[in-house]
Design an enzyme around this catalytic site. Structure first.
Site, PDB file in Angstrom:
ATOM      1  N   TYR A 254       0.813  -1.217   0.000  1.00 51.10           N
ATOM      2  CA  TYR A 254       0.000   0.000   0.000  1.00 51.10           C
ATOM      3  C   TYR A 254       0.846   1.265   0.000  1.00 51.10           C
ATOM      4  CZ  TYR A 254      -4.964   0.993   0.455  1.00 51.10           C
ATOM      5  OH  TYR A 254      -6.262   1.291   0.214  1.00 51.10           O
TER       6      TYR A 254
ATOM      7  N   LYS B 111       2.553 -14.324   5.532  1.00 49.12           N
ATOM      8  CA  LYS B 111       3.153 -15.227   4.537  1.00 49.12           C
ATOM      9  C   LYS B 111       4.632 -15.353   4.887  1.00 49.12           C
ATOM     10  CE  LYS B 111       2.791 -17.564   0.707  1.00 49.12           C
ATOM     11  NZ  LYS B 111       2.353 -18.953   0.809  1.00 49.12           N
TER      12      LYS B 111
ATOM     13  N   ASP C 219      -2.214 -18.479   2.843  1.00 53.20           N
ATOM     14  CA  ASP C 219      -2.918 -19.399   1.941  1.00 53.20           C
ATOM     15  C   ASP C 219      -3.749 -20.414   2.727  1.00 53.20           C
ATOM     16  OD1 ASP C 219       0.016 -19.684   2.220  1.00 53.20           O
ATOM     17  OD2 ASP C 219      -0.354 -21.730   1.607  1.00 53.20           O
TER      18      ASP C 219
ATOM     19  N   ASP D  91      -6.509  -7.210   2.328  1.00 51.80           N
ATOM     20  CA  ASP D  91      -7.330  -6.789   1.202  1.00 51.80           C
ATOM     21  C   ASP D  91      -8.062  -7.996   0.628  1.00 51.80           C
ATOM     22  OD1 ASP D  91      -8.296  -5.103  -0.720  1.00 51.80           O
ATOM     23  OD2 ASP D  91      -6.471  -5.039  -1.924  1.00 51.80           O
TER      24      ASP D  91
END
Ligand code: NAP
Length: 414
Positions: free
Chosen positions: A159, A226, A280, A304
């Site tokens: 962002y 992640k 994930d 998001d």
């Protein structure tokens, strides 16, 4: 506030903020931006519902002194400025504001008015509560199991928008720098983006999410990351999150390891379980075991994707509210866009803005009025009296206009 363009309601009072605590008067001044396109239609509906709920919940002793502030097309028309400085000043000064959707100006040098507001006011947490209202059509079998609040970092990660186009001087220089100084090979024909994740940005976001758990009696917080791939950004976010939990919320929090090694899997009353999941895997979890998750704290891009995926699970963006919050500052907003083809038709679903208003009411410390709106909205949907977007998916439903839907909700207030 010294600006003369604003019509500050004379009978309203200012919200105060000291030592991390808001003080809310009986008639707080709350600025609103009605928004572009369908904005005026949904704002009229939302205001009517919110005022009705506050009036009934507190027998007239509390009310909101709404104050219009301008942004978007209306501001451009009336002030020749998409985001006048007085609008930003008013949000900062009065602390809580609500807004409809805003058109993204094309070619005006502003990336997005929403992003500008967030950055100028340092609204570092994007908060999205996602729950299902019984009867709202959903693509999954048991949408009622979803009741999660996403805290998404709002100022860094992708962002921050630090990028260089493929072939540009900046991209070439960076590729050379990486090769010559740091020994990292990047293909010559690459565009380059930088993803910063800081201790400051991560810790304040997780701190806000944990404080929310404490204040609202939520018993589960998941750090989504992640970190298996990006150790020093995503992985560090997780580590810093655990640090905040242990160092600042130690008396409330329990780790997953403690839960199983020391507590036999039973979370003691009043405690918050803090765990982490790889992004994930988390997307599988929200579909397969949604009931096991309450509050998610995550970096910008993960948040998001997760926000929209979860909104889809409970029936789409038409019913998904959101806020952007800093310290003692909050802007509540509809999460969909301006849907220009429906502007002025009194047609669309005001649910997202009404539920953003529910968040505003809770932020003000008026939970009774917030619950009254949710219950009345639930009753109206259960009666199958809904706007076009829901009616077209519900058997035997009655089609209502935006204003009629608002009137039906007001009629259903307890
Ligand atoms: P959009 O305005 O969200 O509309 C896309 C479609 O979503 C609509 O055609 C409609 O679908 C459905 N929809 C949106 N709001 C609805 C509501 N309240 N009730 C029922 N259905 C609703 O997306 P867009 O057309 O991509 O964007 C238009 C403008 O909005 C752009 O300028 C964009 O930059 C801006 N925008 C602003 C914000 C914001 O201010 N937060 C957010 C996103 C986009 P159907 O026609 O299929 O019924």
């Amino acid at each position: 506030m010294t600006n003369h363009n604003l019509k500050v309601p004379a009978d309203g009072q200012e919200i105060g903020y000291e030592n991390g605590v808001l003080s809310v008067p009986e008639r707080p001044i709350v600025p609103f931006i009605e928004g572009d396109g369908i904005g005026p239609d949904i704002w009229r509906a939302a205001r009517r519902v919110l005022d009705g709920a506050v009036d009934r919940s507190y027998a007239g002793s509390r009310s909101i002194a709404w104050m219009e502030i301008l942004a978007g097309e209306k501001a451009k028309r009336e002030r020749d400025d998409w985001l006048p400085p007085e609008t930003v000043d008013a949000v900062r000064h009065f602390r809580g504001a609500i807004k409809g959707p805003l058109t993204t100006p094309v070619g005006g040098g502003i990336r997005s008015l929403n992003v500008a507001l967030r950055q100028i006011l340092d609204l570092y947490a994007c908060i999205r509560p996602v729950r299902h209202f019984k009867g709202v059509p959903s693509p999954v079998k048991a949408p009622g199991k979803v009741d999660m609040v996403i805290f998404r970092e709002n100022t860094e990660d992708v962002y921050a928008g630090i990028e260089w186009e493929e072939g540009s001087g900046g991209a070439r220089e960076l590729i050379e720098f990486l090769r010559n100084k740091l020994g990292k090979r990047v293909r010559e024909d690459s565009g380059i983006g930088i993803k910063p994740v800081s201790v400051t940005g991560s810790k304040r976001l997780v701190r806000k999410a944990l404080q929310y758990c404490v204040d609202r009696g939520r018993t589960d917080l998941t750090l989504v990351h992640k970190g298996n791939i990006m150790k020093f950004t995503e992985g560090a976010f997780k580590e810093w999150g655990y640090e905040v939990a242990a160092q600042e919320f130690g008396e409330w929090t329990v780790s997953e390891k403690q839960l199983w090694d020391e507590l036999g899997g039973a979370l003691p009353a009043g405690k918050i379980l803090v765990k982490d999941r790889i992004a994930d895997a988390m997307f599988q979890q929200i579909l397969l075991r949604p009931a096991e998750y309450q509050v998610l704290a995550t970096t910008n891009l993960n948040g998001d994707y997760l926000s929209d995926a979860l909104a889809a699970q409970v029936g789409g963006l038409g019913m998904a509210p959101g806020s952007n919050e800093g310290d003692g500052l909050a802007v509540f907003e509809a999460t969909h866009g301006t849907a220009p083809k429906y502007a002025g038709l009194d047609k669309v679903n005001p649910g997202s803005l009404i539920l953003s208003g529910v968040m505003l009411l809770r932020w003000l410390g008026w939970p009774e009025a917030a619950a009254a709106v949710e219950e009345a909205l639930q009753r109206t949907i259960a009666e199958k009296r809904v706007t076009y977007d829901l009616e077209r998916q519900m058997k035997g439903a009655t089609l209502l206009k935006t204003s009629e839907f608002a009137a039906a909700i007001v009629g259903n207030l307890g």
